[in-house]
Design a protein around this motif. Structure first.
Motif, PDB file in Angstrom:
ATOM      1  N   CYS A  86      12.577  66.122  69.916  1.00 40.32           N
ATOM      2  CA  CYS A  86      12.088  67.484  70.163  1.00 40.32           C
ATOM      3  C   CYS A  86      12.171  67.756  71.657  1.00 40.32           C
ATOM      4  CB  CYS A  86      10.631  67.626  69.765  1.00 40.32           C
ATOM      5  SG  CYS A  86      10.336  67.218  68.065  1.00 40.32           S
ATOM      6  N   ALA A  88       9.940  69.476  73.380  1.00 39.85           N
ATOM      7  CA  ALA A  88       8.597  69.294  73.932  1.00 39.85           C
ATOM      8  C   ALA A  88       7.660  68.984  72.774  1.00 39.85           C
ATOM      9  CB  ALA A  88       8.153  70.575  74.620  1.00 39.85           C
ATOM     10  N   ARG A  89       6.545  68.353  73.090  1.00 42.28           N
ATOM     11  CA  ARG A  89       5.622  67.976  72.023  1.00 42.28           C
ATOM     12  C   ARG A  89       4.609  69.083  71.739  1.00 42.28           C
ATOM     13  NH1 ARG A  89       2.224  62.479  70.883  1.00 42.28           N
ATOM     14  NH2 ARG A  89       1.803  63.093  68.764  1.00 42.28           N
ATOM     15  N   CYS A  90       4.483  69.462  70.473  1.00 48.81           N
ATOM     16  CA  CYS A  90       3.444  70.415  70.081  1.00 48.81           C
ATOM     17  C   CYS A  90       2.126  69.654  69.985  1.00 48.81           C
ATOM     18  CB  CYS A  90       3.778  71.043  68.736  1.00 48.81           C
ATOM     19  SG  CYS A  90       5.410  71.777  68.724  1.00 48.81           S
ATOM     20  N   PHE A  92      -0.400  69.840  68.110  1.00 48.20           N
ATOM     21  CA  PHE A  92      -0.969  69.518  66.792  1.00 48.20           C
ATOM     22  C   PHE A  92      -0.121  68.498  66.040  1.00 48.20           C
ATOM     23  CE2 PHE A  92       1.413  73.492  66.825  1.00 48.20           C
ATOM     24  CZ  PHE A  92       2.506  73.119  66.048  1.00 48.20           C
ATOM     25  N   CYS A  93       0.936  67.989  66.682  1.00 50.44           N
ATOM     26  CA  CYS A  93       1.930  67.218  65.929  1.00 50.44           C
ATOM     27  C   CYS A  93       1.678  65.719  65.981  1.00 50.44           C
ATOM     28  CB  CYS A  93       3.318  67.503  66.482  1.00 50.44           C
ATOM     29  SG  CYS A  93       4.583  66.595  65.596  1.00 50.44           S
ATOM     30  N   TYR A  96       5.798  63.448  66.247  1.00 47.37           N
ATOM     31  CA  TYR A  96       6.669  63.442  67.418  1.00 47.37           C
ATOM     32  C   TYR A  96       7.208  62.037  67.658  1.00 47.37           C
ATOM     33  CZ  TYR A  96       7.900  64.130  72.361  1.00 47.37           C
ATOM     34  OH  TYR A  96       8.546  64.203  73.559  1.00 47.37           O
ATOM     35  N   GLY A 137      12.716  67.109  60.986  1.00 47.09           N
ATOM     36  CA  GLY A 137      12.530  66.363  62.223  1.00 47.09           C
ATOM     37  C   GLY A 137      11.081  66.283  62.623  1.00 47.09           C
ATOM     38  N   GLY A 138      10.916  66.221  63.944  1.00 46.35           N
ATOM     39  CA  GLY A 138      11.840  66.479  65.020  1.00 46.35           C
ATOM     40  C   GLY A 138      12.350  67.936  65.003  1.00 46.35           C
ATOM     41  N   THR A 139      13.378  68.136  65.783  1.00 47.03           N
ATOM     42  CA  THR A 139      13.941  69.481  65.906  1.00 47.03           C
ATOM     43  C   THR A 139      15.451  69.441  65.701  1.00 47.03           C
ATOM     44  OG1 THR A 139      12.224  69.841  67.583  1.00 47.03           O
ATOM     45  CG2 THR A 139      13.851  71.573  67.319  1.00 47.03           C
ATOM     46  N   ARG A 172      13.410  75.108  65.570  1.00 46.37           N
ATOM     47  CA  ARG A 172      12.878  76.258  66.310  1.00 46.37           C
ATOM     48  C   ARG A 172      14.033  77.218  66.538  1.00 46.37           C
ATOM     49  NH1 ARG A 172       8.928  73.736  70.810  1.00 46.37           N
ATOM     50  NH2 ARG A 172       9.132  71.552  70.338  1.00 46.37           N
ATOM     51  N   ARG A 209       4.209  75.275  72.590  1.00 50.20           N
ATOM     52  CA  ARG A 209       5.423  75.956  72.121  1.00 50.20           C
ATOM     53  C   ARG A 209       6.055  76.665  73.314  1.00 50.20           C
ATOM     54  NH1 ARG A 209       6.658  73.874  67.278  1.00 50.20           N
ATOM     55  NH2 ARG A 209       7.861  75.706  66.735  1.00 50.20           N
TER      56      ARG A 209
HETATM   57  S1  SF4 Z   1       8.232  67.574  65.196  1.00 47.96           S
HETATM   58 FE1  SF4 Z   1       7.949  69.804  65.098  1.00 47.96          FE
HETATM   59  S2  SF4 Z   1       5.759  70.099  65.358  1.00 47.96           S
HETATM   60 FE2  SF4 Z   1       6.240  68.015  66.090  1.00 47.96          FE
HETATM   61  S3  SF4 Z   1       6.602  68.171  68.301  1.00 47.96           S
HETATM   62 FE3  SF4 Z   1       8.578  68.392  67.276  1.00 47.96          FE
HETATM   63  S4  SF4 Z   1       8.841  70.599  66.993  1.00 47.96           S
HETATM   64 FE4  SF4 Z   1       6.668  70.257  67.434  1.00 47.96          FE
END
Ligand code: SF4
Length: 466
Positions: A86, A88-90, A92-93, A96, A137-139, A172, A209
Protein backbone atom coordinates in the motif's frame (compact mmCIF):
# COMPACT_ATOMS: atom_id res chain seq x y z
CA UNK A 1 5.44 -25.27 18.62
CA UNK A 2 3.53 -23.12 21.13
CA UNK A 3 5.28 -20.09 19.65
CA UNK A 4 4.08 -20.92 16.18
CA UNK A 5 0.53 -21.47 17.36
CA UNK A 6 0.57 -18.19 19.31
CA UNK A 7 1.81 -16.36 16.23
CA UNK A 8 -0.86 -17.96 14.08
CA UNK A 9 -3.55 -16.97 16.54
CA UNK A 10 -2.41 -13.35 16.31
CA UNK A 11 -2.26 -13.28 12.51
CA UNK A 12 -4.91 -11.60 10.38
CA UNK A 13 -6.61 -14.54 8.77
CA UNK A 14 -7.23 -13.31 5.21
CA UNK A 15 -9.90 -15.63 3.93
CA UNK A 16 -9.40 -18.28 6.58
CA UNK A 17 -12.19 -18.13 9.10
CA UNK A 18 -11.13 -19.80 12.32
CA UNK A 19 -13.94 -20.90 14.58
CA UNK A 20 -13.27 -21.09 18.31
CA UNK A 21 -13.13 -24.62 19.64
CA UNK A 22 -14.66 -24.33 23.09
CA UNK A 23 -16.58 -26.65 25.37
CA UNK A 24 -20.22 -25.62 24.99
CA UNK A 25 -23.33 -25.62 27.09
CA UNK A 26 -26.73 -24.89 25.62
CA UNK A 27 -26.83 -21.43 27.15
CA UNK A 28 -23.53 -20.48 25.51
CA UNK A 29 -25.43 -20.26 22.24
CA UNK A 30 -28.21 -18.05 23.58
CA UNK A 31 -28.74 -14.38 22.85
CA UNK A 32 -28.73 -11.99 25.80
CA UNK A 33 -32.00 -10.58 27.07
CA UNK A 34 -32.94 -7.62 29.26
CA UNK A 35 -32.27 -4.79 26.81
CA UNK A 36 -33.30 -3.95 23.24
CA UNK A 37 -32.09 -6.99 21.24
CA UNK A 38 -29.68 -4.95 19.13
CA UNK A 39 -27.99 -3.65 22.30
CA UNK A 40 -28.27 -6.91 24.23
CA UNK A 41 -26.67 -9.02 21.49
CA UNK A 42 -24.53 -11.93 22.56
CA UNK A 43 -21.93 -12.22 25.28
CA UNK A 44 -19.16 -10.97 23.03
CA UNK A 45 -19.88 -9.35 19.71
CA UNK A 46 -17.85 -11.24 17.11
CA UNK A 47 -16.79 -8.88 14.33
CA UNK A 48 -14.55 -10.93 12.09
CA UNK A 49 -16.38 -13.30 9.77
CA UNK A 50 -17.69 -16.61 11.09
CA UNK A 51 -16.08 -19.83 10.06
CA UNK A 52 -15.60 -23.51 10.30
CA UNK A 53 -13.00 -25.17 12.50
CA UNK A 54 -10.77 -28.05 11.55
CA UNK A 55 -7.43 -29.71 12.12
CA UNK A 56 -4.40 -27.43 11.87
CA UNK A 57 -1.72 -28.59 9.41
CA UNK A 58 1.61 -26.88 10.11
CA UNK A 59 3.86 -29.10 8.03
CA UNK A 60 2.76 -28.14 4.54
CA UNK A 61 5.52 -29.83 2.55
CA UNK A 62 3.86 -31.87 -0.20
CA UNK A 63 0.40 -30.60 0.72
CA UNK A 64 -0.17 -28.67 -2.52
CA UNK A 65 0.86 -31.70 -4.61
CA UNK A 66 -1.59 -33.84 -2.62
CA UNK A 67 -4.61 -31.55 -2.87
CA UNK A 68 -4.06 -30.06 -6.31
CA UNK A 69 -4.06 -33.37 -8.17
CA UNK A 70 -7.79 -33.77 -7.50
CA UNK A 71 -10.53 -32.11 -9.57
CA UNK A 72 -12.55 -29.31 -7.99
CA UNK A 73 -16.08 -30.30 -6.93
CA UNK A 74 -17.12 -26.90 -5.58
CA UNK A 75 -20.34 -25.45 -7.03
CA UNK A 76 -18.63 -22.14 -7.87
CA UNK A 77 -15.07 -20.99 -7.56
CA UNK A 78 -12.85 -17.95 -7.48
CA UNK A 79 -9.21 -17.19 -8.16
CA UNK A 80 -7.86 -14.79 -5.53
CA UNK A 81 -4.70 -12.79 -6.26
CA UNK A 82 -3.08 -10.86 -3.40
CA UNK A 83 -0.99 -7.69 -3.86
CA UNK A 84 0.41 -7.01 -0.38
CA UNK A 85 1.59 -3.39 -0.74
CA UNK A 86 0.00 0.00 0.00
CA UNK A 87 1.13 3.59 -0.55
CA UNK A 88 0.31 4.51 3.03
CA UNK A 89 -1.16 2.77 6.04
CA UNK A 90 -4.79 3.43 6.97
CA UNK A 91 -5.16 3.81 10.72
CA UNK A 92 -7.95 1.24 11.01
CA UNK A 93 -6.13 -1.44 9.03
CA UNK A 94 -4.70 -4.65 10.43
CA UNK A 95 -3.95 -6.15 7.02
CA UNK A 96 -1.11 -3.78 6.14
CA UNK A 97 1.91 -5.74 4.96
CA UNK A 98 4.24 -3.06 3.61
CA UNK A 99 4.69 0.19 1.74
CA UNK A 100 4.51 0.16 -2.08
CA UNK A 101 7.92 0.83 -3.60
CA UNK A 102 8.32 0.43 -7.34
CA UNK A 103 11.32 -1.91 -7.16
CA UNK A 104 9.65 -4.10 -4.51
CA UNK A 105 6.48 -4.37 -6.54
CA UNK A 106 8.29 -5.29 -9.73
CA UNK A 107 10.25 -8.05 -7.94
CA UNK A 108 7.01 -9.26 -6.37
CA UNK A 109 5.27 -9.36 -9.74
CA UNK A 110 7.98 -11.63 -11.16
CA UNK A 111 7.40 -14.11 -8.34
CA UNK A 112 3.64 -13.76 -8.59
CA UNK A 113 3.80 -14.73 -12.27
CA UNK A 114 5.88 -17.75 -11.29
CA UNK A 115 3.27 -18.77 -8.74
CA UNK A 116 0.38 -18.17 -11.14
CA UNK A 117 2.06 -20.39 -13.75
CA UNK A 118 2.81 -23.17 -11.29
CA UNK A 119 -0.69 -23.02 -9.79
CA UNK A 120 -2.33 -23.06 -13.22
CA UNK A 121 -0.53 -26.28 -14.14
CA UNK A 122 -2.45 -28.27 -11.53
CA UNK A 123 -5.38 -30.54 -12.28
CA UNK A 124 -7.37 -28.69 -9.63
CA UNK A 125 -6.93 -25.31 -11.35
CA UNK A 126 -7.78 -26.70 -14.78
CA UNK A 127 -10.75 -28.84 -13.73
CA UNK A 128 -13.49 -26.24 -14.33
CA UNK A 129 -13.94 -22.56 -15.17
CA UNK A 130 -13.54 -19.86 -12.53
CA UNK A 131 -16.66 -17.78 -11.89
CA UNK A 132 -14.73 -14.91 -10.34
CA UNK A 133 -11.22 -13.48 -10.30
CA UNK A 134 -10.46 -11.04 -7.50
CA UNK A 135 -7.37 -8.89 -6.92
CA UNK A 136 -7.24 -7.95 -3.24
CA UNK A 137 -4.65 -6.48 -0.93
CA UNK A 138 -3.01 -4.30 -0.01
CA UNK A 139 -3.62 -1.98 -2.92
CA UNK A 140 -3.69 -3.75 -6.30
CA UNK A 141 -4.37 -0.39 -8.00
CA UNK A 142 -0.72 0.54 -7.23
CA UNK A 143 0.45 -1.89 -9.93
CA UNK A 144 1.81 -0.24 -13.09
CA UNK A 145 0.24 -0.47 -16.56
CA UNK A 146 2.79 -3.09 -17.67
CA UNK A 147 2.40 -5.10 -14.46
CA UNK A 148 -1.38 -5.19 -14.87
CA UNK A 149 -0.95 -6.25 -18.46
CA UNK A 150 1.46 -9.05 -17.60
CA UNK A 151 -0.49 -10.47 -14.64
CA UNK A 152 -3.87 -10.30 -16.36
CA UNK A 153 -2.53 -11.87 -19.57
CA UNK A 154 -0.97 -14.68 -17.53
CA UNK A 155 -4.30 -15.36 -15.82
CA UNK A 156 -6.28 -15.16 -19.05
CA UNK A 157 -4.01 -17.52 -20.94
CA UNK A 158 -3.33 -20.03 -18.15
CA UNK A 159 -6.58 -20.37 -16.20
CA UNK A 160 -10.01 -21.50 -17.44
CA UNK A 161 -12.41 -18.59 -16.92
CA UNK A 162 -16.20 -18.69 -17.26
CA UNK A 163 -17.64 -16.67 -20.16
CA UNK A 164 -19.40 -14.43 -17.66
CA UNK A 165 -16.54 -14.29 -15.15
CA UNK A 166 -16.72 -11.45 -12.62
CA UNK A 167 -13.25 -9.88 -12.76
CA UNK A 168 -12.54 -7.41 -9.96
CA UNK A 169 -9.65 -5.13 -9.07
CA UNK A 170 -9.81 -3.75 -5.54
CA UNK A 171 -7.94 -0.66 -4.36
CA UNK A 172 -8.02 3.12 -4.29
CA UNK A 173 -8.81 5.46 -7.14
CA UNK A 174 -5.81 7.60 -6.07
CA UNK A 175 -3.05 6.90 -8.59
CA UNK A 176 -5.32 4.67 -10.66
CA UNK A 177 -4.90 6.58 -13.91
CA UNK A 178 -6.56 6.03 -17.26
CA UNK A 179 -3.64 3.97 -18.59
CA UNK A 180 -4.03 1.43 -15.78
CA UNK A 181 -7.80 1.33 -16.15
CA UNK A 182 -7.51 0.72 -19.87
CA UNK A 183 -4.94 -2.06 -19.31
CA UNK A 184 -7.42 -3.70 -16.93
CA UNK A 185 -10.46 -3.34 -19.17
CA UNK A 186 -8.77 -4.59 -22.32
CA UNK A 187 -7.74 -7.70 -20.38
CA UNK A 188 -11.26 -8.54 -19.25
CA UNK A 189 -11.61 -6.75 -15.89
CA UNK A 190 -15.24 -5.72 -15.49
CA UNK A 191 -15.50 -4.52 -11.89
CA UNK A 192 -13.63 -2.10 -9.63
CA UNK A 193 -14.03 -2.09 -5.88
CA UNK A 194 -12.72 1.14 -4.34
CA UNK A 195 -12.09 1.55 -0.63
CA UNK A 196 -13.44 5.06 -0.09
CA UNK A 197 -14.20 4.51 3.65
CA UNK A 198 -15.30 8.16 4.12
CA UNK A 199 -15.67 11.13 1.77
CA UNK A 200 -15.05 13.63 4.57
CA UNK A 201 -11.61 15.22 4.06
CA UNK A 202 -10.88 15.71 7.76
CA UNK A 203 -11.82 12.14 8.66
CA UNK A 204 -9.94 10.79 5.65
CA UNK A 205 -6.77 12.60 6.65
CA UNK A 206 -7.01 11.41 10.24
CA UNK A 207 -7.42 7.87 8.95
CA UNK A 208 -4.35 8.14 6.70
CA UNK A 209 -6.26 8.32 3.41
CA UNK A 210 -4.60 10.44 0.77
CA UNK A 211 -7.14 12.29 -1.36
CA UNK A 212 -9.34 15.21 -0.38
CA UNK A 213 -13.08 14.85 -0.88
CA UNK A 214 -13.20 17.05 -4.05
CA UNK A 215 -10.40 15.10 -5.77
CA UNK A 216 -11.85 11.75 -4.78
CA UNK A 217 -15.32 12.64 -6.04
CA UNK A 218 -13.96 14.11 -9.27
CA UNK A 219 -11.90 11.00 -10.00
CA UNK A 220 -14.83 8.69 -9.29
CA UNK A 221 -17.00 10.79 -11.61
CA UNK A 222 -14.32 10.66 -14.33
CA UNK A 223 -13.98 6.88 -14.09
CA UNK A 224 -17.69 6.13 -14.04
CA UNK A 225 -18.55 8.52 -16.89
CA UNK A 226 -15.69 7.45 -19.14
CA UNK A 227 -15.62 3.67 -18.71
CA UNK A 228 -18.19 0.91 -18.99
CA UNK A 229 -17.36 -0.96 -15.78
CA UNK A 230 -19.14 -1.90 -12.56
CA UNK A 231 -18.00 0.28 -9.67
CA UNK A 232 -18.53 -0.65 -6.04
CA UNK A 233 -17.26 1.41 -3.11
CA UNK A 234 -16.69 0.61 0.57
CA UNK A 235 -17.66 2.91 3.42
CA UNK A 236 -17.02 2.59 7.17
CA UNK A 237 -19.24 3.92 9.97
CA UNK A 238 -18.24 4.55 13.56
CA UNK A 239 -14.92 6.26 12.70
CA UNK A 240 -13.40 8.77 15.15
CA UNK A 241 -14.93 12.22 14.58
CA UNK A 242 -17.71 10.84 12.38
CA UNK A 243 -21.02 12.15 13.70
CA UNK A 244 -24.34 10.79 12.46
CA UNK A 245 -24.60 13.88 10.21
CA UNK A 246 -21.21 13.18 8.65
CA UNK A 247 -22.17 9.55 8.13
CA UNK A 248 -25.38 10.69 6.45
CA UNK A 249 -23.31 12.92 4.13
CA UNK A 250 -21.15 9.91 3.21
CA UNK A 251 -24.13 7.70 2.37
CA UNK A 252 -25.81 10.53 0.47
CA UNK A 253 -22.68 11.13 -1.58
CA UNK A 254 -22.40 7.43 -2.44
CA UNK A 255 -26.04 7.38 -3.48
CA UNK A 256 -25.85 10.57 -5.54
CA UNK A 257 -22.65 9.74 -7.38
CA UNK A 258 -23.80 8.84 -10.85
CA UNK A 259 -22.19 5.59 -11.99
CA UNK A 260 -21.43 4.12 -8.57
CA UNK A 261 -23.31 0.83 -8.77
CA UNK A 262 -23.16 -0.32 -5.18
CA UNK A 263 -21.83 0.38 -1.72
CA UNK A 264 -20.59 -2.03 0.94
CA UNK A 265 -20.93 -0.70 4.46
CA UNK A 266 -18.81 -1.87 7.40
CA UNK A 267 -18.69 -0.93 11.04
CA UNK A 268 -15.30 0.15 12.37
CA UNK A 269 -13.56 -2.88 13.82
CA UNK A 270 -10.98 -2.70 16.55
CA UNK A 271 -8.85 -5.47 15.13
CA UNK A 272 -5.55 -6.52 16.68
CA UNK A 273 -2.67 -4.92 14.82
CA UNK A 274 -4.51 -1.79 13.67
CA UNK A 275 -2.98 1.50 14.95
CA UNK A 276 -6.30 3.19 15.76
CA UNK A 277 -6.58 1.88 19.33
CA UNK A 278 -3.14 3.20 20.31
CA UNK A 279 -3.81 6.58 18.72
CA UNK A 280 -7.05 6.90 20.68
CA UNK A 281 -5.23 5.90 23.88
CA UNK A 282 -2.56 8.52 23.23
CA UNK A 283 -5.25 11.17 22.73
CA UNK A 284 -4.29 11.64 19.06
CA UNK A 285 -7.70 10.53 17.81
CA UNK A 286 -11.20 11.03 19.20
CA UNK A 287 -12.97 7.98 20.64
CA UNK A 288 -14.76 6.14 17.85
CA UNK A 289 -18.43 5.15 18.20
CA UNK A 290 -19.22 2.74 21.04
CA UNK A 291 -20.89 -0.60 20.28
CA UNK A 292 -24.23 0.94 21.22
CA UNK A 293 -23.66 3.92 18.95
CA UNK A 294 -22.56 1.60 16.15
CA UNK A 295 -25.80 -0.35 16.58
CA UNK A 296 -27.78 2.90 16.20
CA UNK A 297 -25.73 3.84 13.14
CA UNK A 298 -26.47 0.45 11.62
CA UNK A 299 -30.24 1.01 11.99
CA UNK A 300 -29.81 4.50 10.57
CA UNK A 301 -27.92 3.05 7.59
CA UNK A 302 -30.56 0.43 6.89
CA UNK A 303 -33.26 3.06 7.03
CA UNK A 304 -31.34 5.35 4.66
CA UNK A 305 -30.90 2.69 1.98
CA UNK A 306 -34.50 1.49 2.34
CA UNK A 307 -35.72 5.03 1.73
CA UNK A 308 -33.35 5.32 -1.22
CA UNK A 309 -34.92 2.16 -2.72
CA UNK A 310 -31.48 0.60 -2.92
CA UNK A 311 -31.41 -3.11 -3.68
CA UNK A 312 -30.03 -5.28 -0.87
CA UNK A 313 -27.20 -7.41 -2.25
CA UNK A 314 -26.38 -9.02 1.06
CA UNK A 315 -25.98 -8.22 4.72
CA UNK A 316 -23.78 -5.16 4.24
CA UNK A 317 -24.08 -4.38 0.54
CA UNK A 318 -26.62 -2.15 -1.23
CA UNK A 319 -26.92 -1.56 -4.99
CA UNK A 320 -28.24 1.41 -6.95
CA UNK A 321 -28.30 -0.39 -10.31
CA UNK A 322 -28.54 -3.97 -11.59
CA UNK A 323 -24.93 -4.18 -12.69
CA UNK A 324 -23.16 -5.45 -9.58
CA UNK A 325 -23.45 -9.24 -9.30
CA UNK A 326 -21.16 -9.39 -6.28
CA UNK A 327 -20.21 -12.99 -7.11
CA UNK A 328 -16.82 -13.00 -5.43
CA UNK A 329 -18.18 -11.65 -2.16
CA UNK A 330 -20.36 -14.71 -1.65
CA UNK A 331 -18.06 -17.52 -2.82
CA UNK A 332 -15.94 -17.60 0.38
CA UNK A 333 -19.08 -17.15 2.51
CA UNK A 334 -20.56 -20.34 1.07
CA UNK A 335 -17.18 -21.91 1.76
CA UNK A 336 -16.69 -22.62 -1.93
CA UNK A 337 -13.31 -22.77 -3.66
CA UNK A 338 -11.04 -19.76 -3.42
CA UNK A 339 -7.73 -20.62 -5.07
CA UNK A 340 -5.15 -18.35 -3.39
CA UNK A 341 -2.19 -16.83 -5.19
CA UNK A 342 0.20 -14.28 -3.70
CA UNK A 343 1.97 -13.43 -0.47
CA UNK A 344 -0.56 -13.42 2.38
CA UNK A 345 -3.41 -14.83 0.28
CA UNK A 346 -5.87 -17.20 1.90
CA UNK A 347 -8.43 -19.54 0.41
CA UNK A 348 -9.94 -22.99 0.21
CA UNK A 349 -8.80 -25.87 -2.00
CA UNK A 350 -10.74 -29.12 -1.65
CA UNK A 351 -11.11 -29.90 2.03
CA UNK A 352 -8.24 -27.63 3.11
CA UNK A 353 -8.29 -23.96 4.03
CA UNK A 354 -4.95 -22.46 3.09
CA UNK A 355 -2.96 -19.50 4.34
CA UNK A 356 0.04 -18.48 2.27
CA UNK A 357 3.32 -17.04 3.60
CA UNK A 358 2.86 -13.45 4.72
CA UNK A 359 6.54 -12.45 4.81
CA UNK A 360 7.66 -11.48 1.31
CA UNK A 361 11.16 -12.98 1.71
CA UNK A 362 9.74 -16.35 2.81
CA UNK A 363 7.28 -16.17 -0.06
CA UNK A 364 10.18 -15.75 -2.51
CA UNK A 365 12.15 -18.53 -0.82
CA UNK A 366 9.33 -21.06 -1.21
CA UNK A 367 8.91 -20.18 -4.88
CA UNK A 368 12.68 -20.43 -5.46
CA UNK A 369 12.42 -23.94 -4.02
CA UNK A 370 9.58 -24.69 -6.43
CA UNK A 371 7.02 -24.88 -3.60
CA UNK A 372 3.55 -23.38 -3.43
CA UNK A 373 4.09 -20.88 -0.56
CA UNK A 374 1.57 -22.32 1.91
CA UNK A 375 2.31 -21.32 5.51
CA UNK A 376 -0.31 -23.50 7.14
CA UNK A 377 -3.59 -25.19 6.40
CA UNK A 378 -6.72 -26.26 8.21
CA UNK A 379 -8.13 -29.61 7.20
CA UNK A 380 -11.92 -29.73 7.31
CA UNK A 381 -12.92 -33.33 7.92
CA UNK A 382 -16.33 -34.77 7.06
CA UNK A 383 -17.54 -31.46 5.66
CA UNK A 384 -21.00 -32.02 4.25
CA UNK A 385 -21.26 -28.37 3.20
CA UNK A 386 -24.08 -27.41 5.54
CA UNK A 387 -22.04 -24.88 7.53
CA UNK A 388 -21.04 -22.98 4.41
CA UNK A 389 -24.68 -23.11 3.33
CA UNK A 390 -25.80 -21.55 6.63
CA UNK A 391 -23.25 -18.72 6.45
CA UNK A 392 -23.79 -18.08 2.73
CA UNK A 393 -27.60 -18.01 3.04
CA UNK A 394 -27.48 -15.60 5.95
CA UNK A 395 -24.99 -13.37 4.15
CA UNK A 396 -26.82 -13.35 0.83
CA UNK A 397 -30.50 -13.76 1.72
CA UNK A 398 -30.58 -12.90 5.45
CA UNK A 399 -32.45 -16.13 6.11
CA UNK A 400 -32.17 -19.93 6.18
CA UNK A 401 -34.78 -22.29 4.79
CA UNK A 402 -34.41 -25.24 7.19
CA UNK A 403 -36.64 -27.61 5.23
CA UNK A 404 -34.60 -27.04 2.11
CA UNK A 405 -31.31 -27.42 4.01
CA UNK A 406 -32.55 -30.64 5.69
CA UNK A 407 -33.30 -32.12 2.28
CA UNK A 408 -30.22 -30.83 0.49
CA UNK A 409 -27.83 -32.11 3.16
CA UNK A 410 -29.80 -35.21 4.12
CA UNK A 411 -30.35 -34.10 7.73
CA UNK A 412 -33.96 -35.09 8.47
CA UNK A 413 -33.68 -34.07 12.14
CA UNK A 414 -32.37 -30.56 11.37
CA UNK A 415 -35.41 -28.54 12.49
CA UNK A 416 -35.87 -30.66 15.61
CA UNK A 417 -32.20 -30.23 16.44
CA UNK A 418 -32.20 -26.44 16.10
CA UNK A 419 -35.65 -25.90 17.65
CA UNK A 420 -34.53 -25.05 21.22
CA UNK A 421 -32.00 -22.56 19.90
CA UNK A 422 -34.39 -20.97 17.42
CA UNK A 423 -37.02 -20.62 20.15
CA UNK A 424 -34.60 -18.77 22.43
CA UNK A 425 -33.40 -16.52 19.61
CA UNK A 426 -36.99 -15.76 18.61
CA UNK A 427 -37.98 -14.96 22.21
CA UNK A 428 -35.03 -12.60 22.51
CA UNK A 429 -35.93 -10.77 19.28
CA UNK A 430 -32.98 -12.00 17.24
CA UNK A 431 -34.90 -13.91 14.57
CA UNK A 432 -38.34 -14.90 13.36
CA UNK A 433 -39.08 -18.55 12.62
CA UNK A 434 -42.26 -19.84 10.95
CA UNK A 435 -41.48 -23.54 11.29
CA UNK A 436 -39.53 -23.58 8.03
CA UNK A 437 -37.61 -20.36 7.51
CA UNK A 438 -35.49 -18.47 10.01
CA UNK A 439 -35.22 -14.78 9.15
CA UNK A 440 -32.84 -12.25 10.64
CA UNK A 441 -34.26 -9.21 12.42
CA UNK A 442 -32.42 -5.85 12.35
CA UNK A 443 -30.80 -6.88 15.66
CA UNK A 444 -29.31 -10.05 14.22
CA UNK A 445 -28.36 -8.35 10.96
CA UNK A 446 -26.12 -6.26 13.19
CA UNK A 447 -25.01 -9.31 15.24
CA UNK A 448 -24.84 -11.52 12.16
CA UNK A 449 -21.38 -12.94 12.82
CA UNK A 450 -22.49 -14.22 16.25
CA UNK A 451 -25.54 -15.83 14.69
CA UNK A 452 -23.47 -17.45 11.95
CA UNK A 453 -20.77 -18.68 14.31
CA UNK A 454 -23.33 -20.07 16.74
CA UNK A 455 -25.22 -21.84 13.93
CA UNK A 456 -22.01 -23.57 12.86
CA UNK A 457 -20.76 -24.41 16.35
CA UNK A 458 -24.18 -25.64 17.45
CA UNK A 459 -24.28 -28.08 14.53
CA UNK A 460 -20.84 -29.44 15.43
CA UNK A 461 -21.73 -29.62 19.11
CA UNK A 462 -24.93 -31.53 18.46
CA UNK A 463 -23.49 -33.85 15.83
CA UNK A 464 -19.99 -34.38 17.13
CA UNK A 465 -20.28 -33.40 20.79
CA UNK A 466 -17.81 -30.47 20.45
S1 SF4 B 1 -4.78 -2.80 2.97
FE1 SF4 B 1 -6.37 -1.30 2.43
S2 SF4 B 1 -7.10 -0.54 4.39
FE2 SF4 B 1 -5.10 -1.52 4.77
S3 SF4 B 1 -3.54 0.09 4.63
FE3 SF4 B 1 -3.75 -0.83 2.60
S4 SF4 B 1 -5.27 0.43 1.54
FE4 SF4 B 1 -5.46 0.89 3.73
Amino acid sequence: MKNIIDKIKKMPMGHIPMGKILPKKMKDFYANTGDKPIYAGFKNKVDVHAGISGKMVLNTKGLWEKISCLPDTSERRALYVHIPFCLARCKFCSFYQGRSKEEDISKYVKYLIKELEMTAESKFAQSKPFNAVYFGGGTPTDLSVDEFDLILKTINTRFPLANDVEYTIEGRNYGFGDGKIEACLKNGVNRFSFGVQSFDTEIRQKMGRIEKKEDLVKRLEDITSKYDVTVSIDLIYGLPGQSQEKWLEDMTMAYELEGVDSVSVYNLKYLPGSPIKDLVKQGKLEEPATMREQADLFLFTKDFFNRANAKRLGLRHWAFSNRDRSIYNFIPKYDQTVLPVGCGAGGRVGNHKLMQRMEVEKYYQYLDEGRKPIKFAVEIKNDIGINGHFIGSLEEFLQIDFKMAAKKFNQPDLIEMYKPLLEQWEESGMITFDGQTMKLTPASEYHNVNIQQNMVEYFNWKKNGK
